[in-house]
Design an enzyme around this catalytic site. Sequence first.
Site, PDB file in Angstrom:
ATOM      1  N   ASN A   9     -24.160  40.390 -23.866  1.00 41.82           N
ATOM      2  CA  ASN A   9     -24.910  40.147 -22.630  1.00 41.82           C
ATOM      3  C   ASN A   9     -24.294  40.740 -21.357  1.00 41.82           C
ATOM      4  O   ASN A   9     -23.237  40.169 -20.965  1.00 41.82           O
ATOM      5  CB  ASN A   9     -24.917  38.516 -22.514  1.00 41.82           C
ATOM      6  CG  ASN A   9     -25.924  37.971 -21.467  1.00 41.82           C
ATOM      7  OD1 ASN A   9     -26.414  38.810 -20.541  1.00 41.82           O
ATOM      8  ND2 ASN A   9     -25.920  36.693 -21.211  1.00 41.82           N
ATOM      9  N   ARG A  93     -28.787  41.103 -25.003  1.00 47.12           N
ATOM     10  CA  ARG A  93     -29.806  40.134 -23.942  1.00 47.12           C
ATOM     11  C   ARG A  93     -30.468  41.172 -23.081  1.00 47.12           C
ATOM     12  O   ARG A  93     -29.791  41.973 -22.368  1.00 47.12           O
ATOM     13  CB  ARG A  93     -28.972  39.108 -23.477  1.00 47.12           C
ATOM     14  CG  ARG A  93     -30.070  38.338 -22.407  1.00 47.12           C
ATOM     15  CD  ARG A  93     -29.359  37.119 -21.968  1.00 47.12           C
ATOM     16  NE  ARG A  93     -30.488  36.339 -21.252  1.00 47.12           N
ATOM     17  CZ  ARG A  93     -29.800  35.192 -20.950  1.00 47.12           C
ATOM     18  NH1 ARG A  93     -28.627  34.814 -20.840  1.00 47.12           N
ATOM     19  NH2 ARG A  93     -30.982  34.299 -20.347  1.00 47.12           N
ATOM     20  N   HIS A 208     -34.259  23.934 -18.216  1.00 46.26           N
ATOM     21  CA  HIS A 208     -33.233  24.802 -18.579  1.00 46.26           C
ATOM     22  C   HIS A 208     -32.505  24.882 -17.241  1.00 46.26           C
ATOM     23  O   HIS A 208     -33.201  25.422 -16.108  1.00 46.26           O
ATOM     24  CB  HIS A 208     -33.531  26.207 -18.966  1.00 46.26           C
ATOM     25  CG  HIS A 208     -32.326  27.189 -19.000  1.00 46.26           C
ATOM     26  ND1 HIS A 208     -31.915  27.599 -20.317  1.00 46.26           N
ATOM     27  CD2 HIS A 208     -31.620  27.890 -18.012  1.00 46.26           C
ATOM     28  CE1 HIS A 208     -30.725  28.208 -20.171  1.00 46.26           C
ATOM     29  NE2 HIS A 208     -30.504  28.619 -18.657  1.00 46.26           N
ATOM     30  N   LEU A 209     -31.721  24.055 -16.889  1.00 51.33           N
ATOM     31  CA  LEU A 209     -30.951  24.019 -15.638  1.00 51.33           C
ATOM     32  C   LEU A 209     -29.623  24.645 -15.461  1.00 51.33           C
ATOM     33  O   LEU A 209     -28.623  23.790 -15.751  1.00 51.33           O
ATOM     34  CB  LEU A 209     -30.893  22.636 -15.246  1.00 51.33           C
ATOM     35  CG  LEU A 209     -32.078  21.686 -15.250  1.00 51.33           C
ATOM     36  CD1 LEU A 209     -31.935  20.208 -14.755  1.00 51.33           C
ATOM     37  CD2 LEU A 209     -33.274  22.174 -14.369  1.00 51.33           C
ATOM     38  N   GLY A 210     -29.360  25.921 -15.328  1.00 56.74           N
ATOM     39  CA  GLY A 210     -28.269  26.447 -15.235  1.00 56.74           C
ATOM     40  C   GLY A 210     -27.928  26.866 -13.675  1.00 56.74           C
ATOM     41  O   GLY A 210     -28.616  26.456 -12.839  1.00 56.74           O
ATOM     42  N   ARG A 241     -30.928  30.921  -5.288  1.00 54.33           N
ATOM     43  CA  ARG A 241     -32.158  31.266  -5.307  1.00 54.33           C
ATOM     44  C   ARG A 241     -33.163  30.251  -4.738  1.00 54.33           C
ATOM     45  O   ARG A 241     -32.979  29.151  -5.134  1.00 54.33           O
ATOM     46  CB  ARG A 241     -32.635  31.986  -6.788  1.00 54.33           C
ATOM     47  CG  ARG A 241     -32.086  33.021  -6.891  1.00 54.33           C
ATOM     48  CD  ARG A 241     -32.542  33.626  -8.430  1.00 54.33           C
ATOM     49  NE  ARG A 241     -31.685  33.400  -9.321  1.00 54.33           N
ATOM     50  CZ  ARG A 241     -31.725  33.586 -10.772  1.00 54.33           C
ATOM     51  NH1 ARG A 241     -32.683  33.647 -11.165  1.00 54.33           N
ATOM     52  NH2 ARG A 241     -30.306  33.697 -11.447  1.00 54.33           N
ATOM     53  N   ARG A 285     -21.526  21.172  -9.677  1.00 58.76           N
ATOM     54  CA  ARG A 285     -20.219  20.180  -9.690  1.00 58.76           C
ATOM     55  C   ARG A 285     -19.635  19.768  -8.106  1.00 58.76           C
ATOM     56  O   ARG A 285     -19.339  18.648  -7.941  1.00 58.76           O
ATOM     57  CB  ARG A 285     -18.962  20.633 -10.608  1.00 58.76           C
ATOM     58  CG  ARG A 285     -18.809  20.138 -11.972  1.00 58.76           C
ATOM     59  CD  ARG A 285     -18.309  21.136 -12.759  1.00 58.76           C
ATOM     60  NE  ARG A 285     -18.555  22.504 -12.849  1.00 58.76           N
ATOM     61  CZ  ARG A 285     -18.263  23.501 -13.447  1.00 58.76           C
ATOM     62  NH1 ARG A 285     -17.646  23.124 -14.725  1.00 58.76           N
ATOM     63  NH2 ARG A 285     -18.563  24.566 -13.413  1.00 58.76           N
ATOM     64  N   GLY A 328     -26.149  24.534 -18.081  1.00 65.63           N
ATOM     65  CA  GLY A 328     -24.853  23.801 -17.419  1.00 65.63           C
ATOM     66  C   GLY A 328     -25.101  22.415 -16.871  1.00 65.63           C
ATOM     67  O   GLY A 328     -24.555  21.551 -17.122  1.00 65.63           O
ATOM     68  N   ILE A 329     -26.273  22.323 -16.021  1.00 61.41           N
ATOM     69  CA  ILE A 329     -26.583  21.223 -15.244  1.00 61.41           C
ATOM     70  C   ILE A 329     -26.975  20.106 -16.156  1.00 61.41           C
ATOM     71  O   ILE A 329     -27.041  19.080 -16.334  1.00 61.41           O
ATOM     72  CB  ILE A 329     -27.490  21.472 -14.036  1.00 61.41           C
ATOM     73  CG1 ILE A 329     -26.444  22.103 -12.892  1.00 61.41           C
ATOM     74  CG2 ILE A 329     -28.013  20.032 -13.434  1.00 61.41           C
ATOM     75  CD1 ILE A 329     -27.342  22.695 -11.801  1.00 61.41           C
ATOM     76  N   GLU A 331     -27.157  19.952 -19.233  1.00 61.13           N
ATOM     77  CA  GLU A 331     -26.272  19.235 -20.416  1.00 61.13           C
ATOM     78  C   GLU A 331     -25.191  18.469 -19.878  1.00 61.13           C
ATOM     79  O   GLU A 331     -24.748  17.591 -20.808  1.00 61.13           O
ATOM     80  CB  GLU A 331     -25.700  20.555 -21.346  1.00 61.13           C
ATOM     81  CG  GLU A 331     -26.532  21.264 -22.157  1.00 61.13           C
ATOM     82  CD  GLU A 331     -25.848  22.643 -22.545  1.00 61.13           C
ATOM     83  OE1 GLU A 331     -24.703  22.587 -22.685  1.00 61.13           O
ATOM     84  OE2 GLU A 331     -26.775  23.693 -22.662  1.00 61.13           O
ATOM     85  N   GLU A 379     -28.251  30.445 -26.625  1.00 59.27           N
ATOM     86  CA  GLU A 379     -29.074  31.989 -26.508  1.00 59.27           C
ATOM     87  C   GLU A 379     -28.360  32.854 -27.421  1.00 59.27           C
ATOM     88  O   GLU A 379     -29.337  33.823 -28.187  1.00 59.27           O
ATOM     89  CB  GLU A 379     -29.183  32.291 -25.120  1.00 59.27           C
ATOM     90  CG  GLU A 379     -30.072  31.495 -24.226  1.00 59.27           C
ATOM     91  CD  GLU A 379     -29.646  31.569 -22.827  1.00 59.27           C
ATOM     92  OE1 GLU A 379     -28.363  30.916 -22.615  1.00 59.27           O
ATOM     93  OE2 GLU A 379     -30.355  31.735 -21.987  1.00 59.27           O
TER      94      GLU A 379
HETATM   95  P1  ADP Z   1     -25.702  30.405 -16.094  1.00 62.68           P
HETATM   96  O1  ADP Z   1     -27.082  30.359 -15.891  1.00 62.68           O
HETATM   97  O2  ADP Z   1     -24.679  31.264 -15.310  1.00 62.68           O
HETATM   98  O3  ADP Z   1     -25.450  30.360 -17.866  1.00 62.68           O
HETATM   99  P2  ADP Z   1     -24.673  27.450 -16.785  1.00 62.68           P
HETATM  100  O4  ADP Z   1     -25.686  27.239 -17.722  1.00 62.68           O
HETATM  101  O5  ADP Z   1     -23.129  27.577 -17.137  1.00 62.68           O
HETATM  102  O6  ADP Z   1     -25.121  28.951 -15.865  1.00 62.68           O
HETATM  103  O7  ADP Z   1     -24.754  26.477 -15.598  1.00 62.68           O
HETATM  104  C1  ADP Z   1     -23.985  26.334 -14.416  1.00 62.68           C
HETATM  105  C2  ADP Z   1     -24.056  25.207 -13.651  1.00 62.68           C
HETATM  106  O8  ADP Z   1     -23.858  24.089 -14.372  1.00 62.68           O
HETATM  107  C3  ADP Z   1     -23.367  25.179 -12.270  1.00 62.68           C
HETATM  108  O9  ADP Z   1     -24.133  24.431 -11.179  1.00 62.68           O
HETATM  109  C4  ADP Z   1     -22.423  24.085 -12.680  1.00 62.68           C
HETATM  110  O10 ADP Z   1     -21.906  23.404 -11.591  1.00 62.68           O
HETATM  111  C5  ADP Z   1     -22.948  23.285 -13.591  1.00 62.68           C
HETATM  112  N1  ADP Z   1     -22.439  22.357 -14.540  1.00 62.68           N
HETATM  113  C6  ADP Z   1     -21.469  22.472 -15.562  1.00 62.68           C
HETATM  114  N2  ADP Z   1     -20.656  21.678 -15.971  1.00 62.68           N
HETATM  115  C7  ADP Z   1     -21.064  20.522 -14.793  1.00 62.68           C
HETATM  116  C8  ADP Z   1     -20.618  19.211 -14.915  1.00 62.68           C
HETATM  117  N3  ADP Z   1     -19.971  18.675 -15.843  1.00 62.68           N
HETATM  118  N4  ADP Z   1     -21.581  18.277 -14.003  1.00 62.68           N
HETATM  119  C9  ADP Z   1     -22.321  18.764 -13.251  1.00 62.68           C
HETATM  120  N5  ADP Z   1     -22.661  20.114 -13.478  1.00 62.68           N
HETATM  121  C10 ADP Z   1     -21.983  21.186 -13.983  1.00 62.68           C
END
Ligand code: ADP
Length: 394
Positions: A9, A93, A208-210, A241, A285, A328-329, A331, A379
Amino acid sequence: MSDAIVVINAGSSSLKFSLFVERGADLELRLRGQVEGLFTAPRFVAKDEAGHVVAEKSWGDGATLGHEGALEHLLGVLRERHGTDRLAGVGHRVVHGGPDYDRPLRVDPKTLDALRAFEPLAPLHQPHNLAPIGTLLERHPALPQVACFDTSFHRGNPELAQMFALPYEMFEQGIRRYGFHGLSYEYIASVLPSLDPVAAAGRTIVLHLGNGASMCALHGGRSVASTMGFTALDGLMMGTRTGSLDPGVVLYLMSARGMDAAAVEKLLYNQSGLLGVSGVSSDMRALLASDAPRARLAIDLYVYRIRRELGALAAALGGLDAIVFTAGIGENAAAIRAAVIRDAHWLGASIDAAANDAGATRLHDAASRVKLWRVPTNEELMIARHTRDVLARG
Ligand code: ADP
């Protein structure tokens, strides 16, 4: 000896990789890591399946490695550590597969050129995704490579879900809603039958909240609509964004404020979202830990936008059996999951606060008609499976 598959990736400044080996009918992760700072201060790290660092190297400040150097280093480490496994192929990817690529494909120089034609559609990602493919085709032409697209999973969306209300010729020319994060949604769809057979056969919305964020409506495990559009800017508010924005704002910024396309691009992709509204951080976070009033405001807007899209996608599906939180968010941020579901009784969803706080897989309470799940996405595994399957077909 078993067959190994490397998943790559590649981004603008980093190259992430995972190594999978065959294990029964599925694939097992053996090694993962990345080279960061490709053009500034390259640093390589590889970890085994338990998360222990097994190899690292720094090139120092000011060094330039680029995608080519990073790949050669990575292949060297893999030869050293897994010389006994046959490298069956490399899965990449690739963010954009255009209007026609509805599945992964084996890449040769001709298809690579076809994929380069989509660079203007995803200028921040596509050129970097394709760079290592070009390098490997040149230097290791016998090594099979497979491109897996973030857009493919949505190509089966009904035409209406893919259209803008622009002149129809523009749709035919490829100006349409593509949707992204497809590999994540496809992975979730692959897990759903064992978790919730009713939802797998029925109607599910996946969040899907990243750093990038989108939502996808699944019907019978297939994507029927999603919140991202022509680019990965549309839909939900994200780390930096905007998400959905009245295009009139862009016209105003350009005509009345004199901003050029590059300045608007920077604003919409890098200076907005959680970062722009909070003025504090793009990282959820940090916002959850902050006392700043605008950190709270940014979180409230983030949740509000998700709840509106939840209603829109439930309407597109004509009902709802389950909601899945991932990335990330999704999960990890129990407070965000709780806020999204807080007023979702009208949808038939209510959350079990203790299960949510504990990060359980099952998040719904006994009264909830709509099932709520927390599922870590994968992924990389999806790409490895596709790569294996494409190579097996020859
Ligand atoms: P990407 O889209 O870069 O793959 P991720 O899926 O890793 O991103 O998500 C990153 C987001 O997840 C960031 O906003 C991070 O703050 C949030 N995150 C990761 N761990 C936690 C946590 N324990 N509590 C709250 N938010 C979290």
